[in-house]
Design an enzyme around this catalytic site. Structure first.
Site, mmCIF file in Angstrom:
data_model
loop_
_atom_site.group_PDB
_atom_site.id
_atom_site.type_symbol
_atom_site.label_atom_id
_atom_site.label_comp_id
_atom_site.label_asym_id
_atom_site.label_seq_id
_atom_site.Cartn_x
_atom_site.Cartn_y
_atom_site.Cartn_z
ATOM 1 C CB THR A 53 -2.445 -3.859 9.231
ATOM 2 O OG1 THR A 53 -2.749 -2.500 9.566
ATOM 3 C CG2 THR A 53 -3.734 -4.643 9.016
ATOM 4 C CG HIS A 91 -3.987 -17.332 8.464
ATOM 5 N ND1 HIS A 91 -2.758 -17.680 7.962
ATOM 6 C CD2 HIS A 91 -4.904 -17.967 7.680
ATOM 7 C CE1 HIS A 91 -2.912 -18.486 6.924
ATOM 8 N NE2 HIS A 91 -4.205 -18.682 6.741
ATOM 9 C CB CYS A 177 -6.995 14.853 7.666
ATOM 10 S SG CYS A 177 -8.740 14.850 7.203
#
Length: 215
Positions: A53, A91, A177
């Site tokens: 992505t 796809h 994080c």
């Protein structure tokens, strides 16, 4: 020219080969993708295609995978401006090719898209078109509070109970994080071992089966 015209499943499938489609989404765990690919290639008769992505491209360099002679497909590869009815659709060709699909990592955003049937990029269009008989594994990876959000549990139930995909993880560890808690993708070596055990893969002759890759 679109790369979609370069991939036709019937021309890419080979006898006695396990075709692994690795799908990457917008989690920092996408940094592990080159390691997963490299380790899978230490087994006999394995072919790999990677679908990334747009968000996942923040965390790894596609050239690190392409250097291993493995394609990295992105949204821009999907449609050729000169497309004509009957031309191959990326796809669809990729889902025809795949023997197993690994969504590793699966971000909160992609998890939501899968559960709700959204197909607004190459990755989710492929999943929506995937045959229900294709083994598909989802490896969640997100911040602890994102994972603990009530909607995440709902999405996971939908994906497991209605769509029929297998959920693996997450695990608890220190996150990128800075938080510590549940939400990290399972160890990348365990993802490779899952495929190796499911398809009874053997190491390429000359190897001792021990990985020398960094963590």
């Amino acid at each position: 020219m679109s790369a979609a015209s370069k991939f036709i499943a019937s021309e890419r499938r080979r006898p006695n080969t396990t075709n692994v489609l690795l799908m990457l989404s917008g989690s920092v765990a996408s940094i592990k993708a080159p390691l997963i690919v490299k380790e899978l290639l230490t087994y006999n008769n394995v072919a790999i295609e990677v679908v990334a992505t747009k968000a996942s491209l923040t965390f790894f360099r596609p050239e690190d995978i392409r250097a291993q002679s493995v394609n990295v497909w992105v949204d821009e590869d999907e449609w050729n401006p000169d497309y004509k009815i009957g031309d191959p659709i990326l796809h669809i060709e990729l889902r025809r090719w795949a023997d197993v699909v690994l969504v590793a990592p699966c971000s909160a955003n992609t998890l939501s898209k899968i559960a709700n049937g959204t197909c607004d990029n190459l990755a989710t269009s492929l999943l929506r078109a995937l045959a229900p008989t294709t083994p598909t594994y989802i490896f969640p990876a997100m911040n602890t509070l994102m994972y603990e959000h009530p909607l995440t549990a709902h999405h996971l139930r939908t994906i497991h109970e209605i769509i029929g995909y297998t959920i693996v993880g997450p695990i608890s560890k220190g996150l990128a994080c800075g938080d510590v808690g549940l939400g990290a993708m399972v160890e990348w070596r365990d993802i490779v071992l899952l495929v190796a055990e499911k398809f009874q893969l053997t190491k390429i002759s000359g190897g001792n089966g021990a990985s020398t890759l960094p963590t």
